[in-house]
Design an enzyme around this catalytic site. Sequence first.
Site, PDB file in Angstrom:
ATOM      1  N   LYS A 154      -5.266  -1.402  52.457  1.00 57.33           N
ATOM      2  CA  LYS A 154      -4.139  -1.636  53.354  1.00 57.33           C
ATOM      3  C   LYS A 154      -3.774  -3.121  53.444  1.00 57.33           C
ATOM      4  O   LYS A 154      -2.605  -3.496  53.373  1.00 57.33           O
ATOM      5  CB  LYS A 154      -4.479  -1.074  54.737  1.00 57.33           C
ATOM      6  N   ILE A 155      -4.800  -3.973  53.588  1.00 59.18           N
ATOM      7  CA  ILE A 155      -4.539  -5.400  53.802  1.00 59.18           C
ATOM      8  C   ILE A 155      -4.163  -6.106  52.494  1.00 59.18           C
ATOM      9  O   ILE A 155      -3.182  -6.867  52.437  1.00 59.18           O
ATOM     10  CB  ILE A 155      -5.767  -6.070  54.467  1.00 59.18           C
ATOM     11  N   THR A 234     -10.442 -13.663  53.848  1.00 64.37           N
ATOM     12  CA  THR A 234     -10.275 -13.179  55.231  1.00 64.37           C
ATOM     13  C   THR A 234     -10.942 -11.807  55.358  1.00 64.37           C
ATOM     14  O   THR A 234     -10.647 -11.067  56.287  1.00 64.37           O
ATOM     15  CB  THR A 234      -8.779 -13.059  55.624  1.00 64.37           C
ATOM     16  N   SER A 235     -11.840 -11.470  54.420  1.00 64.37           N
ATOM     17  CA  SER A 235     -12.423 -10.130  54.440  1.00 64.37           C
ATOM     18  C   SER A 235     -13.813 -10.130  55.078  1.00 64.37           C
ATOM     19  O   SER A 235     -13.948  -9.810  56.266  1.00 64.37           O
ATOM     20  CB  SER A 235     -12.440  -9.546  53.034  1.00 64.37           C
ATOM     21  N   ARG A 236     -14.838 -10.489  54.322  1.00 65.24           N
ATOM     22  CA  ARG A 236     -16.185 -10.587  54.878  1.00 65.24           C
ATOM     23  C   ARG A 236     -16.934 -11.733  54.175  1.00 65.24           C
ATOM     24  O   ARG A 236     -16.825 -11.886  52.955  1.00 65.24           O
ATOM     25  CB  ARG A 236     -16.982  -9.290  54.673  1.00 65.24           C
ATOM     26  N   ASP A 260     -11.776 -17.309  56.712  1.00 65.21           N
ATOM     27  CA  ASP A 260     -11.786 -16.830  58.099  1.00 65.21           C
ATOM     28  C   ASP A 260     -13.147 -16.224  58.411  1.00 65.21           C
ATOM     29  O   ASP A 260     -13.472 -15.996  59.560  1.00 65.21           O
ATOM     30  CB  ASP A 260     -10.687 -15.775  58.312  1.00 65.21           C
ATOM     31  N   GLU A 265     -22.111 -15.821  60.283  1.00 66.40           N
ATOM     32  CA  GLU A 265     -21.296 -16.192  61.438  1.00 66.40           C
ATOM     33  C   GLU A 265     -21.808 -15.630  62.761  1.00 66.40           C
ATOM     34  O   GLU A 265     -21.252 -15.916  63.796  1.00 66.40           O
ATOM     35  CB  GLU A 265     -19.829 -15.791  61.226  1.00 66.40           C
ATOM     36  N   HIS A 297     -13.288 -15.937  62.202  1.00 69.90           N
ATOM     37  CA  HIS A 297     -13.078 -14.487  62.192  1.00 69.90           C
ATOM     38  C   HIS A 297     -12.003 -14.094  63.210  1.00 69.90           C
ATOM     39  O   HIS A 297     -12.265 -13.363  64.169  1.00 69.90           O
ATOM     40  CB  HIS A 297     -14.381 -13.733  62.455  1.00 69.90           C
ATOM     41  N   GLN A 298     -10.831 -14.584  62.942  1.00 66.79           N
ATOM     42  CA  GLN A 298      -9.733 -14.506  63.899  1.00 66.79           C
ATOM     43  C   GLN A 298      -8.561 -13.685  63.367  1.00 66.79           C
ATOM     44  O   GLN A 298      -7.622 -13.378  64.114  1.00 66.79           O
ATOM     45  CB  GLN A 298      -9.287 -15.971  64.143  1.00 66.79           C
ATOM     46  N   PHE A 300      -7.840 -10.735  62.750  1.00 68.88           N
ATOM     47  CA  PHE A 300      -7.441  -9.466  63.388  1.00 68.88           C
ATOM     48  C   PHE A 300      -6.740  -9.683  64.727  1.00 68.88           C
ATOM     49  O   PHE A 300      -6.119  -8.769  65.267  1.00 68.88           O
ATOM     50  CB  PHE A 300      -8.690  -8.592  63.642  1.00 68.88           C
TER      51      PHE A 300
HETATM   52  P1  NAD Z   1      -9.297  -0.642  52.778  1.00 73.87           P
HETATM   53  O1  NAD Z   1     -10.476   0.248  52.874  1.00 73.87           O
HETATM   54  O2  NAD Z   1      -7.924  -0.108  53.064  1.00 73.87           O
HETATM   55  O3  NAD Z   1      -9.238  -1.312  51.301  1.00 73.87           O
HETATM   56  C1  NAD Z   1     -10.334  -1.837  50.621  1.00 73.87           C
HETATM   57  C2  NAD Z   1     -10.004  -1.782  49.136  1.00 73.87           C
HETATM   58  O4  NAD Z   1     -11.049  -2.456  48.419  1.00 73.87           O
HETATM   59  C3  NAD Z   1      -9.940  -0.346  48.584  1.00 73.87           C
HETATM   60  O5  NAD Z   1      -8.706  -0.142  47.905  1.00 73.87           O
HETATM   61  C4  NAD Z   1     -11.115  -0.277  47.621  1.00 73.87           C
HETATM   62  O6  NAD Z   1     -10.883   0.558  46.502  1.00 73.87           O
HETATM   63  C5  NAD Z   1     -11.245  -1.743  47.209  1.00 73.87           C
HETATM   64  N1  NAD Z   1     -12.511  -2.064  46.567  1.00 73.87           N
HETATM   65  C6  NAD Z   1     -13.723  -1.472  46.723  1.00 73.87           C
HETATM   66  N2  NAD Z   1     -14.619  -2.047  45.890  1.00 73.87           N
HETATM   67  C7  NAD Z   1     -13.967  -3.006  45.192  1.00 73.87           C
HETATM   68  C8  NAD Z   1     -14.345  -3.914  44.177  1.00 73.87           C
HETATM   69  N3  NAD Z   1     -15.596  -3.962  43.690  1.00 73.87           N
HETATM   70  N4  NAD Z   1     -13.413  -4.759  43.673  1.00 73.87           N
HETATM   71  C9  NAD Z   1     -12.132  -4.721  44.142  1.00 73.87           C
HETATM   72  N5  NAD Z   1     -11.717  -3.865  45.093  1.00 73.87           N
HETATM   73  C10 NAD Z   1     -12.617  -3.020  45.619  1.00 73.87           C
HETATM   74  O7  NAD Z   1      -9.623  -1.892  53.727  1.00 73.87           O
HETATM   75  P2  NAD Z   1      -8.593  -2.857  54.456  1.00 73.87           P
HETATM   76  O8  NAD Z   1      -8.161  -2.253  55.734  1.00 73.87           O
HETATM   77  O9  NAD Z   1      -7.579  -3.334  53.482  1.00 73.87           O
HETATM   78  O10 NAD Z   1      -9.594  -4.049  54.834  1.00 73.87           O
HETATM   79  C11 NAD Z   1     -10.245  -4.801  53.834  1.00 73.87           C
HETATM   80  C12 NAD Z   1     -11.366  -5.597  54.467  1.00 73.87           C
HETATM   81  O11 NAD Z   1     -10.809  -6.604  55.312  1.00 73.87           O
HETATM   82  C13 NAD Z   1     -12.267  -4.781  55.408  1.00 73.87           C
HETATM   83  O12 NAD Z   1     -13.308  -4.133  54.700  1.00 73.87           O
HETATM   84  C14 NAD Z   1     -12.809  -5.826  56.342  1.00 73.87           C
HETATM   85  O13 NAD Z   1     -14.047  -6.268  55.852  1.00 73.87           O
HETATM   86  C15 NAD Z   1     -11.801  -6.970  56.256  1.00 73.87           C
HETATM   87  N6  NAD Z   1     -11.137  -7.225  57.543  1.00 73.87           N
HETATM   88  C16 NAD Z   1     -11.206  -8.483  58.070  1.00 73.87           C
HETATM   89  C17 NAD Z   1     -10.593  -8.765  59.285  1.00 73.87           C
HETATM   90  C18 NAD Z   1     -10.626 -10.136  59.914  1.00 73.87           C
HETATM   91  O14 NAD Z   1     -10.369 -10.264  61.109  1.00 73.87           O
HETATM   92  N7  NAD Z   1     -10.923 -11.186  59.168  1.00 73.87           N
HETATM   93  C19 NAD Z   1      -9.904  -7.737  59.961  1.00 73.87           C
HETATM   94  C20 NAD Z   1      -9.835  -6.470  59.383  1.00 73.87           C
HETATM   95  C21 NAD Z   1     -10.449  -6.217  58.169  1.00 73.87           C
END
Ligand code: NAD
Length: 319
Positions: A154-155, A234-236, A260, A265, A297-298, A300
């Site tokens: 999604k992101i 901005t993921s993990r 982020d 953390e 980690h902001q 969201f």
């Molecule tokens: P999502 O589940 O919709 O999408 C994750 C995508 O990653 C999927 O399409 C999956 O197929 C893909 N993926 C899995 N393994 C992979 C690999 N080895 N290489 C490449 N792609 C791969 O998740 P989302 O809602 O888009 O969120 C993504 C991440 O963002 C979350 O897992 C979370 O850790 C992080 N996040 C961070 C914040 C923040 O405040 N910083 C907020 C929300 C989410």
Amino acid sequence: KVAVFGTRNYDVDSLNSANGEGSDITFTFYEALLDDKTVALAGGHDAVCIFVNDRCNARILQKLHELGVKYVALRCAGFNNVDLKAAEELNIKVARVPAYSPEAVAEFTIGMIMTVVRKYHKAYNRVREGNFLLDGLLGINLHGKTIGIIGTGKIGLLTGKILSKGFGAKVIAYDPYPCNLAEEYGITYVDKLEDLLSTSDIISLHCPLMDSTKYIINDNTLSHTKPGVILINTSRGGLIDTYALIRALKSGHVSAVGLDVYERESGYFFADSSAKVIADDSFARLLSFYNVFMTGHQAFLTREALENIADTTIKNLRA
Ligand code: NAD
């Protein structure tokens, strides 16, 4: 009865408001992370409600089970901090909030990319000191740059769409499970991660943290990237081997970074927390680089996201 861990004021307000008066769900809020020291607070509750840095490993799940807790409600999308296998074995049900606002994180990511490439943070600090000189503030256009998105959920998909349609960047992506919306959004998949690494001017991480993605950015993958590459996460935090990144920053191979999220953390959320853990010197070393921009980690944290998180959490608890 739900014990809510890692609570900030906005969690209390948004959860109470979504729960409504007279609800049969009762919250007890704890301004502490769930961990070995605090798990006993869950006693007498049916569920715990946790966030990204609360610990929910096999040992803590076992303790929760012994305390009679049957549900874990995550107030976030990522679930890397919960041992799902252990939860299943203990018959503890786990729910998350899969899509509270991809817009919040994607828009923040765009801001972070812009900050890093146009040096907003440095410019702001200078102007506050009355310094209007522009030396050291030379930026680059995003238009025409190749931007690699790792993970098009999604992101990642939305971030790629904004960069492609809004900025005119050439957006490429790697994902083992490609999405059929990508073409319409102006995103082109590459077959191998190496192809993305070797051609991207900017790389943005959007895959979840799992065993298979831990340290997806490491010495080896960094060696495939273009000299001067810019990295955004901005993921993990655990997606990047922080020391490998520090080495690449030191050599100048990575020219700028926006983070982020950070590997270690935990504890930072509470200003007065004694749980503040810095297991090594990587945090200080990262911040010593003038070309590293970090937030805590902001991504969201928007009003709309908080409302959606609270609404879905209540629905999850009821379900
Ligand atoms: P999502 O589940 O919709 O999408 C994750 C995508 O990653 C999927 O399409 C999956 O197929 C893909 N993926 C899995 N393994 C992979 C690999 N080895 N290489 C490449 N792609 C791969 O998740 P989302 O809602 O888009 O969120 C993504 C991440 O963002 C979350 O897992 C979370 O850790 C992080 N996040 C961070 C914040 C923040 O405040 N910083 C907020 C929300 C989410």
